[in-house]
Design a protein around this motif. Structure first.
Motif, PDB file in Angstrom:
ATOM      1  N   GLY A  18       0.818  -1.204   0.000  1.00 18.43           N
ATOM      2  CA  GLY A  18       0.000   0.000   0.000  1.00 18.43           C
ATOM      3  C   GLY A  18       0.848   1.248   0.000  1.00 18.43           C
ATOM      4  O   GLY A  18       2.046   1.211   0.322  1.00 18.43           O
ATOM      5  N   TYR A  19       0.233   2.372  -0.361  1.00 16.73           N
ATOM      6  CA  TYR A  19       0.919   3.659  -0.337  1.00 16.73           C
ATOM      7  C   TYR A  19       0.933   4.204   1.093  1.00 16.73           C
ATOM      8  O   TYR A  19       0.179   3.750   1.971  1.00 16.73           O
ATOM      9  CB  TYR A  19       0.219   4.656  -1.260  1.00 16.73           C
ATOM     10  CG  TYR A  19       0.324   4.320  -2.732  1.00 16.73           C
ATOM     11  CD1 TYR A  19       1.554   4.328  -3.375  1.00 16.73           C
ATOM     12  CD2 TYR A  19      -0.816   3.998  -3.472  1.00 16.73           C
ATOM     13  CE1 TYR A  19       1.655   4.028  -4.727  1.00 16.73           C
ATOM     14  CE2 TYR A  19      -0.723   3.692  -4.829  1.00 16.73           C
ATOM     15  CZ  TYR A  19       0.512   3.709  -5.455  1.00 16.73           C
ATOM     16  OH  TYR A  19       0.611   3.407  -6.790  1.00 16.73           O
ATOM     17  N   ASP A  20       1.761   5.210   1.323  1.00 15.81           N
ATOM     18  CA  ASP A  20       1.834   5.881   2.612  1.00 15.81           C
ATOM     19  C   ASP A  20       0.495   6.558   2.893  1.00 15.81           C
ATOM     20  O   ASP A  20       0.138   7.547   2.247  1.00 15.81           O
ATOM     21  CB  ASP A  20       2.962   6.908   2.587  1.00 15.81           C
ATOM     22  CG  ASP A  20       3.119   7.645   3.913  1.00 15.81           C
ATOM     23  OD1 ASP A  20       2.306   7.414   4.828  1.00 15.81           O
ATOM     24  OD2 ASP A  20       4.047   8.466   4.009  1.00 15.81           O
ATOM     25  N   ASP A  47       0.112  -5.588 -18.919  1.00 14.62           N
ATOM     26  CA  ASP A  47      -0.705  -6.770 -19.189  1.00 14.62           C
ATOM     27  C   ASP A  47      -2.101  -6.554 -18.594  1.00 14.62           C
ATOM     28  O   ASP A  47      -2.238  -6.155 -17.428  1.00 14.62           O
ATOM     29  CB  ASP A  47      -0.052  -7.994 -18.547  1.00 14.62           C
ATOM     30  CG  ASP A  47      -0.658  -9.298 -19.029  1.00 14.62           C
ATOM     31  OD1 ASP A  47      -1.905  -9.429 -18.984  1.00 14.62           O
ATOM     32  OD2 ASP A  47       0.094 -10.191 -19.435  1.00 14.62           O
ATOM     33  N   PRO A  48      -3.167  -6.814 -19.375  1.00 11.98           N
ATOM     34  CA  PRO A  48      -4.532  -6.660 -18.847  1.00 11.98           C
ATOM     35  C   PRO A  48      -4.803  -7.459 -17.579  1.00 11.98           C
ATOM     36  O   PRO A  48      -5.783  -7.186 -16.883  1.00 11.98           O
ATOM     37  CB  PRO A  48      -5.411  -7.131 -20.015  1.00 11.98           C
ATOM     38  CG  PRO A  48      -4.608  -6.816 -21.233  1.00 11.98           C
ATOM     39  CD  PRO A  48      -3.188  -7.111 -20.831  1.00 11.98           C
ATOM     40  N   MET A  49      -3.945  -8.435 -17.243  1.00 10.12           N
ATOM     41  CA  MET A  49      -4.123  -9.162 -15.988  1.00 10.12           C
ATOM     42  C   MET A  49      -4.053  -8.223 -14.777  1.00 10.12           C
ATOM     43  O   MET A  49      -4.538  -8.555 -13.689  1.00 10.12           O
ATOM     44  CB  MET A  49      -3.070 -10.270 -15.847  1.00 10.12           C
ATOM     45  CG  MET A  49      -1.656  -9.766 -15.629  1.00 10.12           C
ATOM     46  SD  MET A  49      -0.403 -11.090 -15.570  1.00 10.12           S
ATOM     47  CE  MET A  49      -0.679 -11.744 -13.935  1.00 10.12           C
ATOM     48  N   ASP A  79      -6.922  -3.019  -8.628  1.00 17.10           N
ATOM     49  CA  ASP A  79      -7.498  -2.097  -7.638  1.00 17.10           C
ATOM     50  C   ASP A  79      -6.528  -1.746  -6.503  1.00 17.10           C
ATOM     51  O   ASP A  79      -6.931  -1.486  -5.367  1.00 17.10           O
ATOM     52  CB  ASP A  79      -8.786  -2.677  -7.040  1.00 17.10           C
ATOM     53  CG  ASP A  79      -9.926  -2.746  -8.062  1.00 17.10           C
ATOM     54  OD1 ASP A  79      -9.737  -2.216  -9.189  1.00 17.10           O
ATOM     55  OD2 ASP A  79     -10.971  -3.327  -7.749  1.00 17.10           O
ATOM     56  N   ARG A  80      -5.237  -1.711  -6.846  1.00 24.67           N
ATOM     57  CA  ARG A  80      -4.220  -1.325  -5.856  1.00 24.67           C
ATOM     58  C   ARG A  80      -3.256  -0.287  -6.415  1.00 24.67           C
ATOM     59  O   ARG A  80      -2.733   0.541  -5.667  1.00 24.67           O
ATOM     60  CB  ARG A  80      -3.442  -2.567  -5.402  1.00 24.67           C
ATOM     61  CG  ARG A  80      -4.293  -3.559  -4.626  1.00 24.67           C
ATOM     62  CD  ARG A  80      -3.669  -4.951  -4.622  1.00 24.67           C
ATOM     63  NE  ARG A  80      -2.410  -5.011  -3.895  1.00 24.67           N
ATOM     64  CZ  ARG A  80      -1.599  -6.074  -3.898  1.00 24.67           C
ATOM     65  NH1 ARG A  80      -1.938  -7.166  -4.603  1.00 24.67           N
ATOM     66  NH2 ARG A  80      -0.475  -6.075  -3.216  1.00 24.67           N
ATOM     67  N   VAL A  81      -3.026  -0.347  -7.717  1.00 25.87           N
ATOM     68  CA  VAL A  81      -2.171   0.630  -8.395  1.00 25.87           C
ATOM     69  C   VAL A  81      -2.888   1.064  -9.669  1.00 25.87           C
ATOM     70  O   VAL A  81      -3.295   0.210 -10.469  1.00 25.87           O
ATOM     71  CB  VAL A  81      -0.792   0.032  -8.755  1.00 25.87           C
ATOM     72  CG1 VAL A  81       0.032   1.019  -9.576  1.00 25.87           C
ATOM     73  CG2 VAL A  81      -0.023  -0.361  -7.490  1.00 25.87           C
ATOM     74  N   PRO A  82      -3.062   2.377  -9.906  1.00 23.29           N
ATOM     75  CA  PRO A  82      -3.678   2.838 -11.155  1.00 23.29           C
ATOM     76  C   PRO A  82      -2.855   2.399 -12.365  1.00 23.29           C
ATOM     77  O   PRO A  82      -1.664   2.062 -12.242  1.00 23.29           O
ATOM     78  CB  PRO A  82      -3.673   4.363 -11.004  1.00 23.29           C
ATOM     79  CG  PRO A  82      -3.651   4.589  -9.530  1.00 23.29           C
ATOM     80  CD  PRO A  82      -2.802   3.483  -8.974  1.00 23.29           C
ATOM     81  N   ASN A  92     -14.686  -0.385 -17.305  1.00 26.32           N
ATOM     82  CA  ASN A  92     -15.071   0.884 -16.670  1.00 26.32           C
ATOM     83  C   ASN A  92     -14.437   1.057 -15.294  1.00 26.32           C
ATOM     84  O   ASN A  92     -14.981   1.742 -14.420  1.00 26.32           O
ATOM     85  CB  ASN A  92     -16.594   1.002 -16.557  1.00 26.32           C
ATOM     86  CG  ASN A  92     -17.036   2.443 -16.384  1.00 26.32           C
ATOM     87  OD1 ASN A  92     -16.433   3.363 -16.922  1.00 26.32           O
ATOM     88  ND2 ASN A  92     -18.092   2.657 -15.620  1.00 26.32           N
ATOM     89  N   ASN A  93     -13.292   0.446 -15.086  1.00 24.03           N
ATOM     90  CA  ASN A  93     -12.620   0.476 -13.805  1.00 24.03           C
ATOM     91  C   ASN A  93     -12.079   1.870 -13.508  1.00 24.03           C
ATOM     92  O   ASN A  93     -11.316   2.421 -14.304  1.00 24.03           O
ATOM     93  CB  ASN A  93     -11.461  -0.535 -13.817  1.00 24.03           C
ATOM     94  CG  ASN A  93     -10.841  -0.748 -12.454  1.00 24.03           C
ATOM     95  OD1 ASN A  93     -10.783   0.156 -11.641  1.00 24.03           O
ATOM     96  ND2 ASN A  93     -10.370  -1.958 -12.218  1.00 24.03           N
ATOM     97  N   PRO A  94     -12.407   2.477 -12.372  1.00 21.19           N
ATOM     98  CA  PRO A  94     -11.918   3.822 -12.053  1.00 21.19           C
ATOM     99  C   PRO A  94     -10.412   3.889 -11.828  1.00 21.19           C
ATOM    100  O   PRO A  94      -9.847   4.984 -11.801  1.00 21.19           O
ATOM    101  CB  PRO A  94     -12.682   4.193 -10.779  1.00 21.19           C
ATOM    102  CG  PRO A  94     -13.087   2.897 -10.178  1.00 21.19           C
ATOM    103  CD  PRO A  94     -13.335   1.965 -11.335  1.00 21.19           C
TER     104      PRO A  94
END
Length: 774
Positions: free
Chosen positions: A265-267, A446-448, A453-456, A505-507
């Motif tokens: 995770g980020y700080d 890679d689309p994998m 949902d952890r890194v844009p 449509n993933n944000p």
């Protein structure tokens, strides 16, 4: 002045350098030295044979040396050229090199480009990084050894017979071989006109000092220089270097040490979950990434409304990790490409051949086969890392078997944690990005990873198909699409739909790059700038929809063909004749004005089609353009793109962003992003550093910071992606032979600690640096 066996004199206003021609019969008693090419003992002033451009010289009579100061902090190009009107005639020599004794008394390493040009106008460009410090000898082979080609096969010559962008040294010494970049390797040595050293797009003034320049006989060639150069891990088998893996135990020990230090995770105190700046000026939150000018500086905004600066790495995938092995199969058993394919050959996965095809395996290139000390059999576990390429951009084989040492090393490294070792690699890669502070995955991820949902991430697509083509006259990667062919728009829609299906449509998707480094035009000349227009005008509009559109646009502007003839200085009989094909003239001001209109017409159509498809099928995601290479960004095309894209993308392989070059963005006033850049060195076992050279891994880290600071400090750039995550294969990627030390990790999945540390420091401080006044 005589050219063969005579003295020529080069001089600046303060120095004269005695130049001697040479022949094979000249003295060859001093370690292969045939003749001194430059004698630094004189100070006579004859300035007709030396040319300085944004540079100055200082002659030192005591040390008999010439210091060259390159004024590159203010100028994108600086050079010293040694020229001869008569031309140097070295035709008596068939196996020789030019050697330069060079020191660097400055504060920064100096990447110099060596251009040698013959009387035919052919040029060969090489480069090397001169580290700060004492004199070393740098040499450039002129004839013999690996510059030879079979039966004068010029196509093979382009990438050497080996298929590598730069070969191992053909003899061992403490000297430094100039790295091959591009151009014609076999020059006409009977008429060499120019030897030039240049420094290009550097952030600081650079300096080098010459003390000796010689023509030398090449030593005996090591006949095994291309034999057994790769070990079982895909590393240099003949050289030791920091981080080299010698056995599986070392690989696993390095793994365990790294895994214990990786974050998850980020700080949370300074970063949002998307990597945005939690302590920055909050903007409107839309649930998706968007752009905003914040206090006069363009910025991305994350889905929560916080300022977001995109840093990250390209090629987070295995597609480019494979290399040609020298084997091939019965083509009748290979699944060939179809017009409906959506993925270019170099972006395909490993694509191992069928078991039936594997039985027909045969040696297609002994040279390539002999590069390797080890390859697995097809029926052993590591045999799963074989693949196949049905076509290649360049190299000695047009198609053939490939093998990914990187993929095999991932299995060696992670399979005892989880038999699905790719899942472990995926998690490790995500945690690396978070630990190192990168805020995104760059292009060609890679689309994998798209639903991680952890890194844009930045998504990508290619518009390929059987639509008609046009040409710029210099189509480096491929011909250009005829964008007025209705089939092109159909294929664009198919491509965007595929990307939309992958993104869902993933944000966490920042936006989409479509296509890459298209040959819209080159800055070499006016003709190459307007290459699309000139080549298309000469074609028949009945067969070429873009030409028919050019005819329509000109007819709409002039109405009467006589009016066009007056403006163009031509005598075209009718609009039908115009449509059938005309020759353009870049010397005509009237024609140039219309060439600009027509180039804009082409570019506007291309970007409008892609934008329309994206807005229909991916309305919540940013359109990031086609990643203009710095060698292919005509201003008309850039301005046309600005009408349709959300962010303009550029691939900028320089030492940094030179402010003067990017002043045009003030007029366009659009957010921009660097899609690709890199810096490599020659101390990691690979034979080519890449396009931009550092002296070593420590210098690479220093230069990384300098480049990124130039991006962060530019008000229009909203991020930069490094190319690429892992090094190229040491024997060249299968598609085009790139064998560069440009990775953050090696072929054995080991991080390069100096550059990782530098990136971590940049990423930690980037928001405060960019918005320091707020």
């Amino acid at each position: 002045m005589h050219n063969k066996m005579s003295k020529l004199w080069f001089a600046s206003a303060i120095s004269c350098l005695a130049i001697l021609g040479c022949s094979q019969q000249a003295s060859n008693d001093n370690n292969g030295v045939i003749d001194e090419l430059v004698n630094f003992s004189s100070q006579t002033t004859l300035d007709q044979n030396i040319a300085l451009y944004n540079a100055s010289t200082e002659y030192n009579a005591e040390t008999r040396s010439l210091k060259v100061n390159f004024n590159t902090s203010e100028h994108a190009y600086s050079s010293i050229s040694f020229v001869s009107e008569a031309g140097w005639d070295w035709s008596d020599l068939n196996d020789f090199n030019i050697a330069f004794d060079i020191a660097n008394e400055g504060e920064h390493s100096t990447q110099v480009y060596l251009d040698i040009t013959d009387g035919n106008g052919d040029n060969y460009t090489r480069s090397v990084s001169i580290p700060v410090g004492a004199t070393k000898t740098y040499y450039a082979k002129m004839a013999g050894h690996d510059l030879q080609t079979p039966d004068g096969d010029e196509d093979v010559e382009l990438n050497f017979m080996s298929g590598l962008r730069s070969n191992p040294d053909t003899w061992q010494s403490d000297e430094v071989n100039f790295i091959s970049l591009w151009g014609k390797k076999n020059l006409d040595v009977s008429n060499i006109k120019r030897i030039a050293f240049s420094v290009q797009s550097a952030l600081y003034d650079k300096t080098i000092t010459f003390s000796k320049v010689q023509i030398r006989q090449n030593p005996a060639m090591d006949e095994t220089f291309l034999t057994g150069i790769v070990d079982q891990y895909g590393q240099n088998a003949k050289q030791e270097f920091v981080g080299k893996i010698h056995n599986d135990q070392e690989l696993l020990a390095a793994r365990d040490e790294e895994l214990s230090a990786l974050k998850n995770g980020y700080d949370a105190e300074t970063r949002t979950k998307f990597g945005g700046w939690k302590n920055g000026p909050r903007q409107e939150a839309t649930g998706y990434f968007r752009t905003e000018k914040i206090n006069g500086k363009w910025s991305l905004v994350d889905p929560l409304g916080y300022p977001y600066f995109a840093t990250g790495l390209d090629i987070i995938r295995l597609s480019n990790t494979s290399t040609m092995t020298g084997y091939d199969f019965d083509q009748g058993l290979i699944n060939q490409r179809k017009a409906s394919d959506l993925t270019p050959e170099d972006s395909q996965k490993l694509n191992r051949v069928s078991n039936e095809a594997a039985k027909t395996r045969y040696v297609a290139s002994d040279l390539r086969k002999d590069l390797f000390t080890w390859l697995p059999s097809y029926d052993e576990p590591l045999g799963k890392h074989y693949g196949y390429r049905r076509s290649a951009h360049s190299g000695p084989l047009s198609h053939g078997e490939t093998f990914s040492f990187y993929s095999a090393n991932l299995e060696r490294k992670y399979a005892d944690i989880n038999p699905d070792f790719m899942e472990v690699w995926k998690d490790v890669t995500i945690r690396r990005m978070q630990t190192w502070g990168f805020t995104s995955f760059g292009n060609w991820t890679d689309p994998m990873f798209y639903q991680n949902d952890r890194v844009p991430y930045f998504a990508n697509g290619w518009i390929i198909g059987n639509y008609k083509k046009v040409s710029s006259g210099n189509d480096f990667w491929a011909p250009l699409p005829d964008v007025f062919d209705p089939l092109f728009e159909e294929r664009a829609i198919v491509t965007v739909k595929q990307v939309a299906a992958e993104v869902q449509n993933n944000p966490w998707c920042v936006g989409v790059f479509i296509d890459n480094e298209m040959s819209f035009g080159r800055p070499d000349s006016v003709a190459s700038h307007y290459g699309i227009v000139l080549n298309t005008l000469a074609r028949d509009g009945k067969d070429v929809p873009t030409k028919a559109e050019f005819t329509r646009v000109m007819k709409e502007k002039y109405q009467d063909i006589a009016a066009l003839n007056k403006a163009w200085g031509t005598d075209i009989a009718s609009w039908d004749a115009f449509n059938q094909g005309v020759e353009g003239n870049v010397e005509s001001e009237g024609q140039l004005a219309d060439f600009s209109i027509l180039l804009t017409t082409y570019a506007d159509k291309y970007f409008a089609i892609v934008n329309k498809a994206l807005k229909e099928h991916m309305p919540n995601h940013l359109y990031l353009g086609a990643r203009f290479p710095d060698w292919g960004m005509p201003i008309e095309v850039v301005k046309a793109s600005a009408k349709h894209v959300d962010v303009i993308s550029f691939n900028v392989y320089k030492e940094g962003l030179i402010k003067s070059k990017w002043d045009f963005l003030k007029e366009i006033d659009m957010p921009s992003i660097v899609g690709e850049w890199h810096i490599g060195a020659s101390d990691s076992g690979l034979f080519h550093p890449g396009l931009i050279h550092a002296a070593d891994q420590a210098d690479r880290a220093k230069m990384y910071k300098d480049y990124m600071h130039s991006v962060i400090d530019n008000d229009y750039f909203v991020g930069a992606h490094w190319f690429q995550y892992m090094d190229s294969p040491i024997t060249g990627r299968a598609y085009d032979g790139e064998n560069y030390n440009v990775g953050f990790i090696s072929v054995t999945d080991q991080p390069y600690k100096p550059i990782v540390q530098a990136a971590s420091e940049v990423n930690e401080a980037m928001y405060n640096r960019r918005f320091k006044a707020q």
